[in-house]
Design a protein around this motif. Structure first.
Motif, mmCIF file in Angstrom:
data_model
loop_
_atom_site.group_PDB
_atom_site.id
_atom_site.type_symbol
_atom_site.label_atom_id
_atom_site.label_comp_id
_atom_site.label_asym_id
_atom_site.label_seq_id
_atom_site.Cartn_x
_atom_site.Cartn_y
_atom_site.Cartn_z
ATOM 1 N N HIS A 25 -2.878 7.227 2.685
ATOM 2 C CA HIS A 25 -2.616 6.239 2.187
ATOM 3 C C HIS A 25 -3.180 6.339 1.269
ATOM 4 O O HIS A 25 -3.476 5.510 0.459
ATOM 5 C CB HIS A 25 -3.401 4.872 3.010
ATOM 6 N N THR A 27 2.343 4.957 0.841
ATOM 7 C CA THR A 27 1.921 5.712 1.807
ATOM 8 C C THR A 27 2.735 7.291 1.503
ATOM 9 O O THR A 27 3.347 6.969 1.408
ATOM 10 C CB THR A 27 2.335 5.237 3.506
ATOM 11 N N GLN A 86 0.817 -0.763 0.332
ATOM 12 C CA GLN A 86 0.319 -0.008 0.106
ATOM 13 C C GLN A 86 1.084 1.507 -0.066
ATOM 14 O O GLN A 86 1.749 1.976 0.637
ATOM 15 C CB GLN A 86 -0.875 -0.174 1.106
#
Length: 215
Positions: free
Chosen positions: A20, A7, A5
């Protein structure tokens, strides 16, 4: 295998926040902090800061810095004051108490377990909730400046246009309180109003002229 993911780290009012998403609106940015701020600005180095309106969408990059107008409590000499900015001018900090911190007092930021940080004249000070400052009388000494080519001793570094002229008059310089004062700045002179606050240095050059003198 699923990709990791994304960031992004941004800073709002000095607080680092992990996000995010790659894009957020102004309203979503405001809601990242508690309590939410009414307004938020993007800190633009060496340029005018950018107000981010609710519906505006920003592409976020690491290290972006924002500041808001949410209330925060700081302390001066242990007394709490509520401010609505992530930064204050030195004079704004002085004017928070009533009466204001006098000109013959300095202000320091209380830095735990380190040398306390003196606040300079005209300095822009970042502030966060819980910041503590204290004041103390400054050591006073005479500083020689030049007014109309005459040496004048002023008491202490913190002066105003009016106090420079008053010291010059008291020491025999042939000027009047209503003369127009200016200070040499490079090759030119810039005007100093009577109530303008200055941090003077030895050898600073001033010129005081009759307002009717066009020479």
């Amino acid at each position: 295998m699923a990709s990791s993911q994304h960031t992004t780290n941004v800073v709002i009012d000095g607080e680092q926040i992990q996000i995010h998403q790659r894009h957020l609106t102004g309203q979503e940015l405001r809601n990242l902090i508690s309590p939410p701020a009414e307004h938020i600005w993007l800190d633009v180095p060496d340029a005018q800061d950018h107000p981010v309106v609710n519906a505006e969408t920003l592409a976020l990059t690491d290290g972006m810095r924002f500041f808001t107008d949410r209330p925060r409590t700081i302390f001066i000499d242990k007394v709490p004051y509520e401010v609505h900015s992530a930064s204050l001018m030195e004079q704004q900090l002085r004017d928070l108490p009533t009466p204001s911190v006098p000109e013959d007092h300095g202000i320091w930021r209380d830095v735990p377990d380190a040398l306390d940080d003196p606040i300079g004249a005209g300095e822009i000070i970042p502030v966060a909730a819980g910041d503590r400052f204290f004041t103390s009388p400054l050591p006073m000494h005479d500083i020689p400046v030049i007014v109309n080519r005459a040496t004048v001793a002023v008491r202490g570094a913190r002066q105003t246009g009016a106090s420079i002229k008053a010291a010059a008059i008291a020491q025999g310089v042939p000027i009047q309180p209503d003369f127009l004062l200016s200070i040499k700045d490079g090759k030119k002179y810039r005007t100093v109003s009577d109530d303008q606050r200055l941090h003077v240095h030895a050898g600073d050059e001033f010129r005081a002229l009759d307002g009717d003198d066009n020479s």
